[in-house]
Design a protein around this motif. Structure first.
Motif, PDB file in Angstrom:
ATOM      1  N   LYS A  88       0.836  -1.204   0.000  1.00 39.98           N
ATOM      2  CA  LYS A  88       0.000   0.000   0.000  1.00 39.98           C
ATOM      3  C   LYS A  88       0.869   1.253   0.000  1.00 39.98           C
ATOM      4  CE  LYS A  88      -4.199   1.924   2.009  1.00 39.98           C
ATOM      5  NZ  LYS A  88      -3.789   3.322   1.716  1.00 39.98           N
ATOM      6  N   ASN A  89       1.944   1.240   0.758  1.00 41.16           N
ATOM      7  CA  ASN A  89       2.862   2.386   0.756  1.00 41.16           C
ATOM      8  C   ASN A  89       3.461   2.585  -0.630  1.00 41.16           C
ATOM      9  OD1 ASN A  89       2.344   2.651   3.467  1.00 41.16           O
ATOM     10  ND2 ASN A  89       4.373   2.006   4.171  1.00 41.16           N
ATOM     11  N   GLY A  90       3.794   1.474  -1.297  1.00 39.23           N
ATOM     12  CA  GLY A  90       4.313   1.584  -2.653  1.00 39.23           C
ATOM     13  C   GLY A  90       3.290   2.164  -3.616  1.00 39.23           C
ATOM     14  N   LEU A  91       2.052   1.705  -3.499  1.00 37.18           N
ATOM     15  CA  LEU A  91       0.982   2.229  -4.348  1.00 37.18           C
ATOM     16  C   LEU A  91       0.724   3.706  -4.064  1.00 37.18           C
ATOM     17  CD1 LEU A  91      -1.527  -0.769  -4.155  1.00 37.18           C
ATOM     18  CD2 LEU A  91      -0.239  -0.048  -6.173  1.00 37.18           C
ATOM     19  N   ASP A  92       0.786   4.096  -2.794  1.00 38.06           N
ATOM     20  CA  ASP A  92       0.555   5.496  -2.430  1.00 38.06           C
ATOM     21  C   ASP A  92       1.633   6.416  -2.978  1.00 38.06           C
ATOM     22  OD1 ASP A  92      -1.747   4.796  -1.082  1.00 38.06           O
ATOM     23  OD2 ASP A  92      -0.822   4.806   0.909  1.00 38.06           O
ATOM     24  N   ALA A  93       2.808   5.847  -3.290  1.00 38.07           N
ATOM     25  CA  ALA A  93       3.895   6.651  -3.842  1.00 38.07           C
ATOM     26  C   ALA A  93       3.698   6.958  -5.324  1.00 38.07           C
ATOM     27  CB  ALA A  93       5.227   5.934  -3.632  1.00 38.07           C
ATOM     28  N   SER A  95       1.534   8.779  -7.919  1.00 33.83           N
ATOM     29  CA  SER A  95       0.575   9.886  -7.858  1.00 33.83           C
ATOM     30  C   SER A  95      -0.599   9.700  -8.809  1.00 33.83           C
ATOM     31  CB  SER A  95       1.284  11.209  -8.161  1.00 33.83           C
ATOM     32  OG  SER A  95       1.903  11.171  -9.444  1.00 33.83           O
ATOM     33  N   THR A  96      -0.391   9.007  -9.898  1.00 36.07           N
ATOM     34  CA  THR A  96      -1.458   8.806 -10.874  1.00 36.07           C
ATOM     35  C   THR A  96      -2.241   7.526 -10.595  1.00 36.07           C
ATOM     36  OG1 THR A  96      -1.936   8.586 -13.238  1.00 36.07           O
ATOM     37  CG2 THR A  96       0.089   7.586 -12.423  1.00 36.07           C
ATOM     38  N   SER A  97      -3.437   7.426 -11.163  1.00 38.28           N
ATOM     39  CA  SER A  97      -4.230   6.201 -11.052  1.00 38.28           C
ATOM     40  C   SER A  97      -4.393   5.529 -12.400  1.00 38.28           C
ATOM     41  CB  SER A  97      -5.612   6.507 -10.453  1.00 38.28           C
ATOM     42  OG  SER A  97      -5.495   6.863  -9.099  1.00 38.28           O
ATOM     43  N   SER A  98      -3.662   6.003 -13.395  1.00 41.14           N
ATOM     44  CA  SER A  98      -3.730   5.387 -14.719  1.00 41.14           C
ATOM     45  C   SER A  98      -2.419   4.680 -15.009  1.00 41.14           C
ATOM     46  CB  SER A  98      -4.007   6.442 -15.796  1.00 41.14           C
ATOM     47  OG  SER A  98      -2.952   7.389 -15.844  1.00 41.14           O
ATOM     48  N   GLY A  99      -2.519   3.594 -15.734  1.00 41.13           N
ATOM     49  CA  GLY A  99      -1.329   2.835 -16.078  1.00 41.13           C
ATOM     50  C   GLY A  99      -1.381   1.440 -15.494  1.00 41.13           C
ATOM     51  N   LEU A 100      -0.222   0.794 -15.439  1.00 39.49           N
ATOM     52  CA  LEU A 100      -0.117  -0.580 -14.977  1.00 39.49           C
ATOM     53  C   LEU A 100       0.957  -0.671 -13.903  1.00 39.49           C
ATOM     54  CD1 LEU A 100       0.017  -2.190 -18.545  1.00 39.49           C
ATOM     55  CD2 LEU A 100      -1.975  -2.187 -17.030  1.00 39.49           C
ATOM     56  N   VAL A 101       0.760  -1.581 -12.960  1.00 41.34           N
ATOM     57  CA  VAL A 101       1.753  -1.769 -11.911  1.00 41.34           C
ATOM     58  C   VAL A 101       1.989  -3.256 -11.675  1.00 41.34           C
ATOM     59  CG1 VAL A 101       0.006  -1.569 -10.067  1.00 41.34           C
ATOM     60  CG2 VAL A 101       2.439  -1.200  -9.533  1.00 41.34           C
ATOM     61  N   ALA A 102       3.253  -3.645 -11.659  1.00 40.86           N
ATOM     62  CA  ALA A 102       3.647  -5.007 -11.308  1.00 40.86           C
ATOM     63  C   ALA A 102       4.135  -4.992  -9.869  1.00 40.86           C
ATOM     64  CB  ALA A 102       4.757  -5.499 -12.239  1.00 40.86           C
ATOM     65  N   ILE A 103       3.597  -5.884  -9.046  1.00 38.88           N
ATOM     66  CA  ILE A 103       4.017  -6.004  -7.649  1.00 38.88           C
ATOM     67  C   ILE A 103       4.809  -7.302  -7.540  1.00 38.88           C
ATOM     68  CG2 ILE A 103       3.255  -6.079  -5.251  1.00 38.88           C
ATOM     69  CD1 ILE A 103       0.631  -4.727  -6.217  1.00 38.88           C
ATOM     70  N   HIS A 104       6.033  -7.193  -7.016  1.00 42.74           N
ATOM     71  CA  HIS A 104       6.959  -8.328  -7.082  1.00 42.74           C
ATOM     72  C   HIS A 104       7.724  -8.476  -5.776  1.00 42.74           C
ATOM     73  CE1 HIS A 104       9.393 -11.315  -9.156  1.00 42.74           C
ATOM     74  NE2 HIS A 104      10.508 -10.693  -8.783  1.00 42.74           N
ATOM     75  N   ASP A 105       7.903  -9.730  -5.344  1.00 35.65           N
ATOM     76  CA  ASP A 105       8.762 -10.009  -4.201  1.00 35.65           C
ATOM     77  C   ASP A 105      10.202  -9.697  -4.605  1.00 35.65           C
ATOM     78  OD1 ASP A 105       6.597 -11.025  -2.692  1.00 35.65           O
ATOM     79  OD2 ASP A 105       6.850 -13.015  -3.591  1.00 35.65           O
ATOM     80  N   ALA A 106      10.841  -8.795  -3.904  1.00 36.01           N
ATOM     81  CA  ALA A 106      12.180  -8.356  -4.300  1.00 36.01           C
ATOM     82  C   ALA A 106      13.226  -9.449  -4.152  1.00 36.01           C
ATOM     83  CB  ALA A 106      12.590  -7.129  -3.489  1.00 36.01           C
ATOM     84  N   VAL A 107      12.907 -10.507  -3.398  1.00 39.47           N
ATOM     85  CA  VAL A 107      13.853 -11.627  -3.268  1.00 39.47           C
ATOM     86  C   VAL A 107      13.520 -12.750  -4.245  1.00 39.47           C
ATOM     87  CG1 VAL A 107      14.599 -11.124  -0.917  1.00 39.47           C
ATOM     88  CG2 VAL A 107      12.531 -12.489  -1.291  1.00 39.47           C
ATOM     89  N   ILE A 171      -6.174  -1.809  -8.701  1.00 41.21           N
ATOM     90  CA  ILE A 171      -5.466  -2.312  -7.524  1.00 41.21           C
ATOM     91  C   ILE A 171      -5.394  -1.242  -6.438  1.00 41.21           C
ATOM     92  CG2 ILE A 171      -3.128  -1.718  -8.274  1.00 41.21           C
ATOM     93  CD1 ILE A 171      -4.282  -4.968  -6.496  1.00 41.21           C
ATOM     94  N   LYS A 172      -5.352   0.027  -6.822  1.00 44.83           N
ATOM     95  CA  LYS A 172      -5.407   1.088  -5.807  1.00 44.83           C
ATOM     96  C   LYS A 172      -6.748   1.059  -5.073  1.00 44.83           C
ATOM     97  CE  LYS A 172      -2.166   4.761  -6.830  1.00 44.83           C
ATOM     98  NZ  LYS A 172      -2.023   6.230  -6.856  1.00 44.83           N
ATOM     99  N   LYS A 173      -7.821   0.870  -5.809  1.00 46.36           N
ATOM    100  CA  LYS A 173      -9.141   0.774  -5.193  1.00 46.36           C
ATOM    101  C   LYS A 173      -9.205  -0.446  -4.273  1.00 46.36           C
ATOM    102  CE  LYS A 173     -14.057   0.121  -6.241  1.00 46.36           C
ATOM    103  NZ  LYS A 173     -14.484   1.016  -5.149  1.00 46.36           N
ATOM    104  N   ALA A 174      -8.641  -1.573  -4.725  1.00 46.01           N
ATOM    105  CA  ALA A 174      -8.659  -2.792  -3.921  1.00 46.01           C
ATOM    106  C   ALA A 174      -7.937  -2.590  -2.594  1.00 46.01           C
ATOM    107  CB  ALA A 174      -8.032  -3.945  -4.703  1.00 46.01           C
ATOM    108  N   PHE A 175      -6.836  -1.858  -2.608  1.00 44.21           N
ATOM    109  CA  PHE A 175      -6.052  -1.659  -1.392  1.00 44.21           C
ATOM    110  C   PHE A 175      -6.628  -0.584  -0.478  1.00 44.21           C
ATOM    111  CE2 PHE A 175      -2.924  -4.546  -2.983  1.00 44.21           C
ATOM    112  CZ  PHE A 175      -2.203  -4.948  -1.853  1.00 44.21           C
TER     113      PHE A 175
END
Length: 226
Positions: A88-93, A95-107, A171-175
């Motif tokens: 959620k902190n990553g999503l809050d960073a 600023s826009t709500s348009s586009g695509l975001v991949a969420i990935h385990d950094a390890v 995903i922003k709405k979901a979170f």
């Protein structure tokens, strides 16, 4: 569409049994996190990279980047008490709500470029793209109360990996939903809204580095690239 990747490394990884968190352990001559950031950059250099770390580790990470001469552009965001809060902190960073975001385990530094690319392509069309792989072993359901077990058909199940890629507005709405115990990954948060997730094939090498044995396998995988 604009593309963002949130690489989540907000935890401490105590199962590794090392003095530093697993995301900073060197493999192939540099820390795990650097391999993961490079995987996304090499898949698509236009992806904006956000790295979620414990706040107390910011200076340590800065020193590592200097030590290894790591200059790949990325934004560092403070993690939360749980993975849900870190994402959620990553999503809050963003600023826009348009586009695509991949969420990935950094390890998970061995995600393939093909999986990354397909995840964005599929999510743009369907709203989500969750990387999964088939099971190799037989599967049994076990009762925790009396030890009863029953065979399950493994072809009906998949092991879930990351990246888990989404249309950013969804995903922003979901979170915005309060965190719940059944939210084991980002797909379950998305699914809680009543939206069906779309699955894509992951790659078997894309393991989550958790134990010392995983580090040995990581070194083997890196040796194959030489």
């Amino acid at each position: 569409m604009d593309k963002v990747a949130i690489l989540v490394a907000g935890g401490r990884g105590t199962r590794m049994g090392t003095s530093i968190s697993k995301q900073y352990i060197p493999i192939g001559g540099k820390p795990v996190l650097m391999h993961t950031l490079e995987a996304f950059y090499h898949a698509d250099s236009q992806i904006r990279l956000i790295l979620v770390l414990p706040k107390d580790d910011f200076e340590f990470w800065k020193d590592l980047c200097f030590q290894y001469d790591f200059t790949l552009a990325h934004q560092v965001v403070s993690g939360g008490a749980t993975r849900f809060q870190s994402v959620k902190n990553g999503l809050d960073a963003i600023s826009t709500s348009s586009g695509l975001v991949a969420i990935h385990d950094a390890v998970r530094p061995f995600v393939s470029g093909g999986v990354i690319k397909e995840s964005f392509e599929k999510a743009e069309k369907s709203g989500s793209a969750i990387a999964v792989v088939p099971l190799k072993d037989s599967l049994r359901e076990v009762s925790i109360h009396d030890g009863w077990s029953q065979f399950r058909e493994r072809h009906k199940y998949r092991l879930v990996q990351t990246p888990q890629t989404f249309q950013l507005d969804k995903i922003k709405k979901a979170f915005e939903t309060p965190e719940r115990g059944e939210f084991t990954d980002d797909a379950t948060v998305y699914e809680f809204q009543g939206w069906q997730v779309t699955l894509i094939d992951g790659n078997m090498e894309n393991i989550k580095l958790t134990t010392p044995e995983d580090l040995e396998y990581a070194e083997f995988l890196l040796s194959r690239k030489k």
